[in-house]
Design an enzyme around this catalytic site. Sequence first.
Site, mmCIF file in Angstrom:
data_model
loop_
_atom_site.group_PDB
_atom_site.id
_atom_site.type_symbol
_atom_site.label_atom_id
_atom_site.label_comp_id
_atom_site.label_asym_id
_atom_site.label_seq_id
_atom_site.Cartn_x
_atom_site.Cartn_y
_atom_site.Cartn_z
ATOM 1 N N LYS A 1 14.286 -6.725 55.698
ATOM 2 C CA LYS A 1 15.286 -6.505 54.641
ATOM 3 C C LYS A 1 16.349 -7.611 54.640
ATOM 4 O O LYS A 1 16.913 -7.935 53.598
ATOM 5 C CB LYS A 1 15.902 -5.108 54.777
ATOM 6 C CG LYS A 1 14.890 -3.980 54.492
ATOM 7 C CD LYS A 1 14.316 -4.063 53.070
ATOM 8 C CE LYS A 1 13.417 -2.893 52.715
ATOM 9 N NZ LYS A 1 12.925 -2.961 51.325
ATOM 10 N N ALA B 1 5.548 2.959 42.619
ATOM 11 C CA ALA B 1 6.008 3.983 41.665
ATOM 12 C C ALA B 1 5.369 5.350 41.919
ATOM 13 O O ALA B 1 5.555 6.268 41.128
ATOM 14 C CB ALA B 1 5.721 3.524 40.232
ATOM 15 N N TYR C 1 11.970 -3.914 60.872
ATOM 16 C CA TYR C 1 12.276 -3.437 59.508
ATOM 17 C C TYR C 1 13.543 -4.130 58.999
ATOM 18 O O TYR C 1 13.584 -4.648 57.871
ATOM 19 C CB TYR C 1 12.466 -1.909 59.487
ATOM 20 C CG TYR C 1 12.884 -1.390 58.128
ATOM 21 C CD1 TYR C 1 11.991 -1.409 57.053
ATOM 22 C CD2 TYR C 1 14.178 -0.920 57.898
ATOM 23 C CE1 TYR C 1 12.381 -0.973 55.781
ATOM 24 C CE2 TYR C 1 14.574 -0.481 56.643
ATOM 25 C CZ TYR C 1 13.670 -0.507 55.586
ATOM 26 O OH TYR C 1 14.054 -0.076 54.344
HETATM 27 N N1 NAP Z 1 14.597 5.997 51.611
HETATM 28 C C1 NAP Z 1 15.530 5.259 52.172
HETATM 29 O O1 NAP Z 1 16.383 5.765 52.954
HETATM 30 C C2 NAP Z 1 15.632 3.792 51.852
HETATM 31 C C3 NAP Z 1 16.821 3.133 52.186
HETATM 32 C C4 NAP Z 1 16.932 1.789 51.893
HETATM 33 C C5 NAP Z 1 15.899 1.112 51.288
HETATM 34 N N2 NAP Z 1 14.741 1.785 50.988
HETATM 35 C C6 NAP Z 1 13.657 1.013 50.358
HETATM 36 O O2 NAP Z 1 13.289 1.655 49.155
HETATM 37 C C7 NAP Z 1 11.965 1.274 48.802
HETATM 38 C C8 NAP Z 1 11.192 2.496 48.336
HETATM 39 O O3 NAP Z 1 11.028 3.383 49.421
HETATM 40 P P1 NAP Z 1 11.216 4.965 49.279
HETATM 41 O O4 NAP Z 1 12.439 5.314 50.041
HETATM 42 O O5 NAP Z 1 11.118 5.405 47.882
HETATM 43 O O6 NAP Z 1 9.974 5.455 50.164
HETATM 44 P P2 NAP Z 1 8.622 6.251 49.764
HETATM 45 O O7 NAP Z 1 8.966 7.530 49.119
HETATM 46 O O8 NAP Z 1 7.848 6.290 51.047
HETATM 47 O O9 NAP Z 1 7.928 5.296 48.738
HETATM 48 C C9 NAP Z 1 7.363 4.069 49.114
HETATM 49 C C10 NAP Z 1 6.550 3.506 47.975
HETATM 50 O O10 NAP Z 1 6.024 2.226 48.394
HETATM 51 C C11 NAP Z 1 4.651 2.200 48.063
HETATM 52 N N3 NAP Z 1 3.883 1.314 48.944
HETATM 53 C C12 NAP Z 1 3.812 1.320 50.294
HETATM 54 N N4 NAP Z 1 2.932 0.397 50.727
HETATM 55 C C13 NAP Z 1 2.436 -0.198 49.609
HETATM 56 C C14 NAP Z 1 1.487 -1.225 49.380
HETATM 57 N N5 NAP Z 1 0.827 -1.824 50.394
HETATM 58 N N6 NAP Z 1 1.206 -1.603 48.098
HETATM 59 C C15 NAP Z 1 1.839 -0.995 47.066
HETATM 60 N N7 NAP Z 1 2.743 -0.012 47.215
HETATM 61 C C16 NAP Z 1 3.039 0.380 48.476
HETATM 62 C C17 NAP Z 1 4.183 3.642 48.177
HETATM 63 O O11 NAP Z 1 3.039 3.864 47.353
HETATM 64 P P3 NAP Z 1 1.538 4.082 47.868
HETATM 65 O O12 NAP Z 1 1.620 4.676 49.242
HETATM 66 O O13 NAP Z 1 0.930 5.001 46.850
HETATM 67 O O14 NAP Z 1 0.941 2.714 47.842
HETATM 68 C C18 NAP Z 1 5.372 4.398 47.617
HETATM 69 O O15 NAP Z 1 5.283 4.510 46.218
HETATM 70 C C19 NAP Z 1 11.403 0.557 50.032
HETATM 71 O O16 NAP Z 1 11.430 -0.836 49.813
HETATM 72 C C20 NAP Z 1 12.362 0.940 51.130
HETATM 73 O O17 NAP Z 1 12.394 -0.020 52.164
HETATM 74 C C21 NAP Z 1 14.589 3.111 51.250
#
Ligand code: NAP
Length: 258
Positions: free
Chosen positions: A169, A23, A165
Amino acid sequence: MSEPQGRHGMQQWKGKTAFITGASNGIGAAVATRLLAEGMRVVGSARRHDRVAAVLQKADASGGNSLAVQCDVRDEQSVQEAFSLAKQTFGGVDVLVNNAGLGHAATLAEGKVDEWREMLDVNVLGLCICTRDALADMRSRGGRGHIIHIGSMAGQRVPAGAGLYSATKHAVRALTEALRMELREKGDSIRVGEICPGFVETGFASNYMKSEEKAREVYSRFKVLEADDVAEAVVYMLSCPEHVQIHDILMRPTEQPT
Ligand SMILES: NC(=O)c1ccc[n+]([C@@H]2O[C@H](COP(=O)([O-])OP(=O)(O)OC[C@H]3O[C@@H](n4cnc5c(N)ncnc54)[C@H](OP(=O)(O)O)[C@@H]3O)[C@@H](O)[C@H]2O)c1
């Protein structure tokens, strides 16, 4: 016309508690903000506690409906402590959004094992640990609730160069169906669903490509999804009547070709 069966709309979750992983940024921050606006209490978690606290403070100025917890989903004890804090503060969790996740541009031919391992540990095992702990809590309080996994379009087909990756997923997709079947076998009233976005403008791409500049280029090719678009899908899934379980939402930017 007959009334829909059971409670429906976000009204069914008013005053209930959502636990959201990841979050501190992007989709997780948008979901936390939106669920607070919908009248839920929110436990936001991530490794960067200060950033989660800032997100929640903005959406919940009084602080009475939200809790920021530090949690690394790779660490079982850290997850257990986070759920225990949620229980102490709000009595337990009713909704879990398994959002924490990341990608690295680490090919199968040349990728670093550390990067492969981090993707597996966070995207797959971390999601399983959080799911297990949330379920135990939901079941101890009567077995109602909703679990939402943030998967990806990379779990529906394999984008070039993103093998590991994409494998994580695809695993999330399998875990969604496996959990649905386990819940049915036990007769729980807990629903599960997955949301699979295409490109969303967040911190994901800069982390994936290790370059802010390249991330900006990716997000400027066409109008990509906003984190709020994914939060809207979460609200749609949660809003369905109790007898309706949305299994998968696949969402792409309209102009995304792949
Ligand atoms: N952006 C896209 O294009 C996209 C597309 C499809 C799916 N997704 C999925 O959406 C989800 C959220 O990603 P986002 O796009 O919002 O990216 P983001 O802005 O990089 O956010 C990722 C979040 O995951 C947290 N995180 C990473 N490693 C962690 C750990 N070891 N423990 C707890 N929290 C952790 C980070 O928090 P901290 O670093 O503070 O821990 C951050 O809040 C992911 O599952 C990603 O695979 C994203």
